[in-house]
Design an enzyme around this catalytic site. Structure first.
Site, PDB file in Angstrom:
ATOM      1  N   SER A  41       0.803  -1.230   0.000  1.00  0.00           N
ATOM      2  CA  SER A  41       0.000   0.000   0.000  1.00  0.00           C
ATOM      3  C   SER A  41       0.828   1.269   0.000  1.00  0.00           C
ATOM      4  O   SER A  41       0.268   2.367   0.019  1.00  0.00           O
ATOM      5  CB  SER A  41      -0.888   0.035   1.249  1.00  0.00           C
ATOM      6  OG  SER A  41      -1.655  -1.115   1.329  1.00  0.00           O
ATOM      7  N   THR A  61      -2.504   2.833   4.114  1.00  0.00           N
ATOM      8  CA  THR A  61      -1.628   4.007   4.129  1.00  0.00           C
ATOM      9  C   THR A  61      -0.864   4.154   5.438  1.00  0.00           C
ATOM     10  O   THR A  61      -1.434   3.975   6.505  1.00  0.00           O
ATOM     11  CB  THR A  61      -2.523   5.255   3.968  1.00  0.00           C
ATOM     12  OG1 THR A  61      -3.260   5.111   2.780  1.00  0.00           O
ATOM     13  CG2 THR A  61      -1.723   6.537   3.971  1.00  0.00           C
ATOM     14  N   THR A  79       1.355   6.827   0.552  1.00  0.00           N
ATOM     15  CA  THR A  79       0.506   5.717   0.089  1.00  0.00           C
ATOM     16  C   THR A  79       0.582   5.526  -1.420  1.00  0.00           C
ATOM     17  O   THR A  79       0.921   6.456  -2.156  1.00  0.00           O
ATOM     18  CB  THR A  79      -0.976   5.999   0.466  1.00  0.00           C
ATOM     19  OG1 THR A  79      -1.760   4.829   0.255  1.00  0.00           O
ATOM     20  CG2 THR A  79      -1.566   7.125  -0.375  1.00  0.00           C
ATOM     21  N   ARG A 115      -6.705   9.110 -10.027  1.00  0.00           N
ATOM     22  CA  ARG A 115      -7.367   9.304  -8.732  1.00  0.00           C
ATOM     23  C   ARG A 115      -6.337   9.738  -7.676  1.00  0.00           C
ATOM     24  O   ARG A 115      -5.256   9.184  -7.556  1.00  0.00           O
ATOM     25  CB  ARG A 115      -8.024   8.008  -8.293  1.00  0.00           C
ATOM     26  CG  ARG A 115      -8.765   8.062  -6.933  1.00  0.00           C
ATOM     27  CD  ARG A 115      -7.930   7.524  -5.792  1.00  0.00           C
ATOM     28  NE  ARG A 115      -8.681   7.426  -4.533  1.00  0.00           N
ATOM     29  CZ  ARG A 115      -8.123   7.140  -3.361  1.00  0.00           C
ATOM     30  NH1 ARG A 115      -6.834   6.904  -3.276  1.00  0.00           N
ATOM     31  NH2 ARG A 115      -8.853   7.073  -2.258  1.00  0.00           N
ATOM     32  N   THR A 118      -6.022   6.902   7.772  1.00  0.00           N
ATOM     33  CA  THR A 118      -5.760   5.799   6.852  1.00  0.00           C
ATOM     34  C   THR A 118      -7.116   5.220   6.453  1.00  0.00           C
ATOM     35  O   THR A 118      -8.107   5.405   7.164  1.00  0.00           O
ATOM     36  CB  THR A 118      -4.872   4.733   7.511  1.00  0.00           C
ATOM     37  OG1 THR A 118      -4.541   3.717   6.559  1.00  0.00           O
ATOM     38  CG2 THR A 118      -5.558   4.085   8.707  1.00  0.00           C
ATOM     39  N   GLY A 119      -7.157   4.566   5.320  1.00  0.00           N
ATOM     40  CA  GLY A 119      -8.423   3.996   4.868  1.00  0.00           C
ATOM     41  C   GLY A 119      -8.962   4.729   3.658  1.00  0.00           C
ATOM     42  O   GLY A 119      -8.204   5.358   2.915  1.00  0.00           O
TER      43      GLY A 119
END
Ligand code: GLY
Length: 325
Positions: free
Chosen positions: A84, A187, A205, A215, A238-239
């Site tokens: 990641s 991340t 990330t 993106r 994160t996420g």
């Protein structure tokens, strides 16, 4: 056992039921004055424990928190098994690895890069954007050109493992637009306080696996994935970055700490704000990690599975985060 997000989650699941466990996975004595109390380095996900250890080593050697953050995040970026972040990060739907990163210091200076290709250490490029330009963010080809002009070399960031994973995904999703892997983006976000009591933070990330080319997530957006205010504290996320961007999450966490919330209360507040819109979608995950000026730490996520590493005093530990639902 190598601690990855996934095997950590499995270990955490044995404990079950949302019970919080402090699981010490490694420890290190840093010296006689290890317990001054203020030095601290934290990072999102248990799998980044080596990043926190590296940053803490820098702090112990008297380096400032900005340099500690850069050094810690570079460990994750250089690790080909971290899918990641940096080298070995999973690519977008076109099979191209694009990286986002940001960094912020105790004075309020900030730098970031977005959708940058071919440069292994975006955190170091973000630092140079902050230090050598009048800008905060460079994106795409411009970010890469700036990196090359400043001595970085171009490298192939797609490892054999990541390429195979992409080919398998592509076979199953020949028209793949928007069929992103919602869970596959862990991340790294880091915060550190040095021996001058100065706080810095950083995020890096490869973003959401199989994303649409171009993106950009929350990681390079100051106030979304990262915010530091040296009078108050700092926060990282994160996420699923889209949910963090929509709520300007890290800024929100820091502003709640300014109002008097503890880091834990502030992270919970920001996650609850996301839950209002995300509750229909159990596939997403968001986690916040925050530190205040007293070196108190808080973390909270939407769902089970988030963890973080803390290097402070005489040990580094991985902690399972509390979660909402
Ligand atoms: N939080 C990382 C991303 O959404 O790209």
């Amino acid at each position: 056992m190598k601690i990855t997000r996934r095997n950590f989650v499995k270990t955490g699941a044995l404990v079950g039921g949302g019970v919080i466990t402090n699981q010490i996975v490694s420890s290190k004595i840093f010296g006689q004055d290890a317990d001054k109390g203020e030095l601290i380095a934290v990072s999102t996900w248990g799998g980044t424990v080596k990043s926190s250890e590296k940053a803490y080593e820098f702090l112990k050697n008297g380096k400032n928190s900005l340099d500690a953050i850069e050094a810690g995040i570079r460990v994750a970026e250089n690790d080909p098994t971290n899918s990641s972040v940096g080298y070995g990060g999973l690519p977008d739907e076109d099979g191209i690895v694009t990286l986002d990163a940001s960094i912020m210091d105790w004075i309020g200076n900030a730098g970031s890069v977005a959708a940058m290709e071919g440069i292994k250490n975006p955190i170091s490029v973000a630092k140079l954007v902050m230090q050598r330009t009048k800008h905060v963010m460079l994106a795409g080809d411009g970010a890469k050109k700036f990196a090359l002009q400043n001595g970085f070399k171009e490298e192939n960031l797609l490892t054999e493992n990541s390429r195979k994973a992409w080919e398998e995904w592509k076979k199953k999703n020949p028209h793949g637009v928007n069929r992103v892997d919602e869970k596959n983006h862990d991340t790294i976000g880091m915060l550190a306080i040095d021996n001058s009591f100065n706080l810095s933070g950083g995020v890096s990330t490869s973003g959401m696996a199989w994303k649409i080319h171009g993106r950009v997530g929350d990681s390079p957006i100051i106030g979304a994935a990262l915010f530091v205010d040296n009078e108050v504290g700092g926060a990282v996320s994160t996420g699923n970055g889209e949910f963090v961007m929509r709520t300007v999450g890290s800024f929100l966490v820091v502003e709640k700490m300014r109002e008097g919330f503890s880091p834990q209360e502030a992270c919970e507040y920001a996650i609850k704000r996301i839950y209002k819109t995300a509750k229909q979608n159990k596939d997403i995950q968001v986690g916040y990690l925050a530190v205040n000026k007293k070196s108190e730490v808080g973390a909270f996520s939407l769902y089970d599975g988030f963890s973080y590493a803390v290097a402070k005093g005489s040990e580094t530990k991985v902690v399972k985060s509390k979660f909402l639902a």
